[in-house]
Design a protein around this motif. Structure first.
Motif, PDB file in Angstrom:
ATOM      1  N   ASN A  44       8.129 -43.344  49.917  1.00 56.19           N
ATOM      2  CA  ASN A  44       8.666 -44.651  49.535  1.00 56.19           C
ATOM      3  C   ASN A  44      10.020 -44.544  48.841  1.00 56.19           C
ATOM      4  OD1 ASN A  44       6.592 -46.207  50.481  1.00 56.19           O
ATOM      5  ND2 ASN A  44       5.469 -46.227  48.567  1.00 56.19           N
ATOM      6  N   ASP A 122       2.369 -45.156  38.033  1.00 53.89           N
ATOM      7  CA  ASP A 122       3.386 -44.957  39.062  1.00 53.89           C
ATOM      8  C   ASP A 122       4.713 -44.696  38.351  1.00 53.89           C
ATOM      9  OD1 ASP A 122       5.304 -45.187  41.066  1.00 53.89           O
ATOM     10  OD2 ASP A 122       4.388 -46.951  41.988  1.00 53.89           O
ATOM     11  N   ASP A 124       7.609 -45.145  39.224  1.00 48.84           N
ATOM     12  CA  ASP A 124       8.556 -46.255  39.391  1.00 48.84           C
ATOM     13  C   ASP A 124       8.366 -47.346  38.336  1.00 48.84           C
ATOM     14  OD1 ASP A 124       9.324 -44.887  41.636  1.00 48.84           O
ATOM     15  OD2 ASP A 124       8.472 -46.305  43.068  1.00 48.84           O
ATOM     16  N   LEU A 125       7.195 -47.398  37.727  1.00 53.10           N
ATOM     17  CA  LEU A 125       6.923 -48.449  36.739  1.00 53.10           C
ATOM     18  C   LEU A 125       7.108 -47.942  35.313  1.00 53.10           C
ATOM     19  CD1 LEU A 125       3.668 -49.850  38.383  1.00 53.10           C
ATOM     20  CD2 LEU A 125       5.942 -50.849  38.491  1.00 53.10           C
ATOM     21  N   VAL A 128      10.126 -49.305  32.709  1.00 53.79           N
ATOM     22  CA  VAL A 128       9.970 -50.661  32.181  1.00 53.79           C
ATOM     23  C   VAL A 128       9.523 -50.606  30.719  1.00 53.79           C
ATOM     24  CG1 VAL A 128       8.638 -52.801  32.434  1.00 53.79           C
ATOM     25  CG2 VAL A 128       9.350 -51.543  34.469  1.00 53.79           C
ATOM     26  N   ILE A 141      15.065 -56.498  31.504  1.00 48.34           N
ATOM     27  CA  ILE A 141      15.691 -55.967  32.711  1.00 48.34           C
ATOM     28  C   ILE A 141      16.686 -56.967  33.308  1.00 48.34           C
ATOM     29  CG2 ILE A 141      15.224 -55.067  35.031  1.00 48.34           C
ATOM     30  CD1 ILE A 141      12.659 -53.824  33.650  1.00 48.34           C
ATOM     31  N   PRO A 142      16.388 -58.273  33.301  1.00 47.52           N
ATOM     32  CA  PRO A 142      17.435 -59.208  33.757  1.00 47.52           C
ATOM     33  C   PRO A 142      18.757 -59.037  32.987  1.00 47.52           C
ATOM     34  CG  PRO A 142      15.338 -60.352  33.635  1.00 47.52           C
ATOM     35  CD  PRO A 142      15.095 -58.966  33.078  1.00 47.52           C
ATOM     36  N   ASP A 168      18.832 -54.686  41.626  1.00 46.07           N
ATOM     37  CA  ASP A 168      17.599 -55.369  41.231  1.00 46.07           C
ATOM     38  C   ASP A 168      16.631 -54.364  40.609  1.00 46.07           C
ATOM     39  OD1 ASP A 168      16.515 -53.957  43.323  1.00 46.07           O
ATOM     40  OD2 ASP A 168      16.176 -55.691  44.615  1.00 46.07           O
ATOM     41  N   THR A 169      15.489 -54.895  40.159  1.00 52.18           N
ATOM     42  CA  THR A 169      14.503 -54.042  39.494  1.00 52.18           C
ATOM     43  C   THR A 169      14.124 -52.850  40.358  1.00 52.18           C
ATOM     44  OG1 THR A 169      13.582 -56.099  38.620  1.00 52.18           O
ATOM     45  CG2 THR A 169      12.312 -54.099  38.238  1.00 52.18           C
ATOM     46  N   GLU A 170      13.802 -53.142  41.622  1.00 50.99           N
ATOM     47  CA  GLU A 170      13.337 -52.072  42.498  1.00 50.99           C
ATOM     48  C   GLU A 170      14.363 -50.948  42.599  1.00 50.99           C
ATOM     49  OE1 GLU A 170      12.728 -53.194  46.570  1.00 50.99           O
ATOM     50  OE2 GLU A 170      12.405 -51.114  47.155  1.00 50.99           O
ATOM     51  N   MET A 173      14.618 -48.879  39.394  1.00 55.63           N
ATOM     52  CA  MET A 173      13.448 -48.020  39.169  1.00 55.63           C
ATOM     53  C   MET A 173      13.412 -46.861  40.168  1.00 55.63           C
ATOM     54  SD  MET A 173      12.303 -49.325  36.534  1.00 55.63           S
ATOM     55  CE  MET A 173      12.964 -50.783  35.737  1.00 55.63           C
ATOM     56  N   LYS A 174      13.776 -47.143  41.420  1.00 57.92           N
ATOM     57  CA  LYS A 174      13.773 -46.071  42.420  1.00 57.92           C
ATOM     58  C   LYS A 174      14.825 -45.011  42.074  1.00 57.92           C
ATOM     59  CE  LYS A 174      10.742 -47.808  45.462  1.00 57.92           C
ATOM     60  NZ  LYS A 174       9.434 -47.193  45.637  1.00 57.92           N
TER      61      LYS A 174
END
Lengths: 337, 267
Positions: A44, A122, A124-125, A128, A141-142, A168-170, A173-174
């Motif tokens: 992913n 995960d 990726d999380l 946060v 995060i915004p 963006d968030t994704e 995080m990636k």
């Protein structure tokens, strides 16, 4: 031999050499031969140079905190094995204190879950949590996205890394995960011995290794030196009554248990335990040999102190030193650029 | 030939009749269906901050934040056939502070529907999906104040209600607040509380939803948040001013039963 052919051959060799050099500068994710398969879902989030470098830049980016003072690297210092050396618990924004010892960013691609209580499953999380924690970075995060969008470099770096404009968030995080998954420590003396790369344990280290396997290895499982389980190692309930894993499972059996930490790079990562109560490794070994306390859910393997003589402890310490990876804590690929 | 003509005429008439009647048309063509979540407190409309209400324990309270996830919508036709809304289009965050958010709008095949099913919360599968499948209301980046995501214990807050009550003890911020953040999808690697609740609503009494391509049917539900306190378990604000990720939260989640009532359908 035909001269033209020879020239062509030389040119070709030169080209190959060049491309080989390029490849050597960035290899992507490589599993060390003595390590198991990683847990992280690379399917992913395939490692690329641009994403890795963006993740590294984000790791050292203080804009992730409310007042632009704290970056991930603030509490995860490379020279300290990516921990907050010398701090039992870390101080974040406005010098507010957290409740647990900052764990190392190291070999995270093999982790099933994150934090001392395993509350995040995960990678990726994971970011946060410190970003939004009011005593760490206290930011949303915004807001971070807004700051990165206004930055002279980030919009084009994200575009380059992900193939289209947008933050963006994704994507954040990636990119973080690319850096975290690549921060691998696998070149300690121990690794070189295990991989038969010419290194040999000294007598003391060898004796320490045997003792380690006998008394410590079932929880601090090789080669990552953790079995990823949550256990109460008998250090007693902390001053803040931290309930550990229980807080995320609400299961009584998890009360006062914490993730078994890896033992790699201990020379750089003092202090030890989830609350950083032990400054020296001697104190850690003394704990297991002399002062295991029977609190709820004490690990069955630790019923009674471990039978370690003063000499045994020295041997174990000698072995633990072989888990230091000096190349890792100075590796320029992981440093702020 | 004549017979065929006759047949065609009959079919034509039958189709025309059907249209005129606007009777049950079943087809695979998708049309809009709206589900309205109208928040009330017992017999009163909910008014954020200004409204004052009393629960079964006799405690007075006002509500400052009310928001919850509605997901996994499924509808059943009067003939019993079911349609599950594709999951990617089936997550809604209903926020009392934003009147537009009270409608969960989905596309379902044309037909007459007498059954509605949905989840209050976010299913466990989505709760563990890759971050690329968590866009829009599911973005974990929601802010601390009105966010619906627990970072430290990866999972969504399904239902969040906060407010003020003189019976609530003074909190560290100096306010008499109560804070209910209810979530818990059952755990990823170790089992824990599961507060995901599924609701089946019978639309026959309040009116079936007639979904057609040329209009939007609206199923109007009343959501009585008084039930949060006055369900099978009576909740006292004084005794439980803060309920978040804890064993006690199960009592509140169980009270959600009976919170949804189908009032009428606008066709």
């Amino acid at each position: 031999m035909d001269t033209k052919l020879l020239i062509a051959f030389i040119l070709l060799t030169g080209l190959l050499a060049c491309s080989k050099e390029l490849m050597e500068t960035f290899k992507g994710f490589e599993r060390p031969s003595n390590f198991p398969n990683p847990e992280y879902h690379f399917n992913n989030n395939e490692i690329t140079r641009a994403k890795f470098e963006l993740g590294r830049k984000l790791f050292y980016e203080p804009r992730f905190s409310r007042d632009n003072t704290i970056s991930c690297g603030t509490c995860h210092i490379q020279s300290a094995g990516f921990t907050h050396h010398g701090h039992d618990v870390s101080h974040g924004i406005d010098d507010l204190l957290g409740k647990r010892n900052s764990p190392p960013i190291m070999n995270l691609a093999w982790r099933k879950d994150f934090f001392w209580d395993g509350g995040v499953f995960d990678m990726d999380l994971q970011p946060v949590v410190p970003i939004m924690n009011p005593v760490e970075m206290d930011e949303t995060i915004p807001n971070v996205i807004r700051k990165l969008e206004e930055h002279p470099e980030y919009p084009s770096l994200f575009n380059e890394a992900f193939g289209s404009p947008g933050i963006d968030t994704e994507r954040i995080m990636k990119a973080f995960s690319q850096f975290m998954a690549m921060v691998i420590s696998s070149n300690s003396k121990y690794d070189k011995v295990m991989r038969n790369e010419g290194a040999k344990f000294t007598d003391e280290e060898e004796k320490g290794y045997r003792l380690f396997q006998q008394h410590c290895g079932s929880c601090h499982k090789e080669p990552l030196f953790t079995d990823e389980s949550f256990r109460n190692n008998g250090i007693g309930i902390g001053y803040n009554n931290d309930q550990g894993r229980y807080e995320v499972t609400l299961n009584e059996k998890d009360m006062y248990t914490f993730k078994v930490p890896s033992l790699r790079n201990l020379s750089y990562t003092s202090p030890y335990m989830h609350d950083g109560r032990f400054i020296k490794l001697d104190a850690v070994l003394d704990h297991y040999a002399e002062s295991i306390r029977d609190t709820p859910n004490l690990d069955p393997l630790l019923r009674g102190n471990l039978p370690l003589s003063p000499e045994d402890k020295l041997f174990i310490l000698a072995f633990l030193k072989t888990l230091d990876d000096p190349g890792f804590v100075t590796d320029k690929r992981f440093a702020e650029q | 030939m004549n017979k065929i003509w006759l047949l065609l005429v009959i079919i034509g008439m039958a189709t025309a009749c059907k249209k005129e009647e606007s009777g049950p048309i079943d087809s695979d063509e998708l049309a809009s269906l709206s589900v309205e979540f109208d928040n009330i407190v017992g017999p009163q409309n909910l008014q954020l901050n200004t409204g004052s209400y009393t629960n079964a324990k006799g405690e007075t309270f006002s509500v400052s934040i009310l928001q919850y996830f509605i997901s996994n919508i499924k509808v059943t036709r009067t003939n019993g056939t079911e349609y599950v809304v594709p999951q990617d289009s089936s997550y809604f965050l209903i926020r009392e502070s934003d009147p537009n958010s009270r409608f969960a709008k989905v596309k379902v095949p044309v037909g007459d529907y007498s059954g509605l099913e949905f989840v209050l919360g976010v299913d466990s599968l989505r709760s563990t999906m890759d971050i690329s499948d968590r866009k829009g209301v599911l973005d974990p980046a929601g802010g601390m104040e009105d966010g619906m995501y627990w970072g430290w214990n990866s999972g969504y807050i399904f239902f969040k209600m906060e407010g003020v009550s003189p019976q609530a003890p003074v909190d560290p911020s100096g306010q008499n607040k109560f804070r209910y953040h209810i979530g818990g999808f059952g755990g990823y690697s170790a089992p824990t509380i599961n507060n995901i609740k599924t609701f089946s609503i019978d639309l026959k009494h309040g009116g079936v939803a007639k979904v057609r391509t040329d209009r939007e049917s609206n199923i109007h539900l009343m959501v009585d948040v008084q039930k949060v306190f006055n369900g099978s378990h009576q909740v006292s604000i004084a005794e439980n001013p803060t309920v978040m990720f804890s064993a006690y939260s199960v009592n509140i989640a169980n009270n959600f039963e009976g919170m949804f009532h189908h009032h009428h359908t606008e066709n």
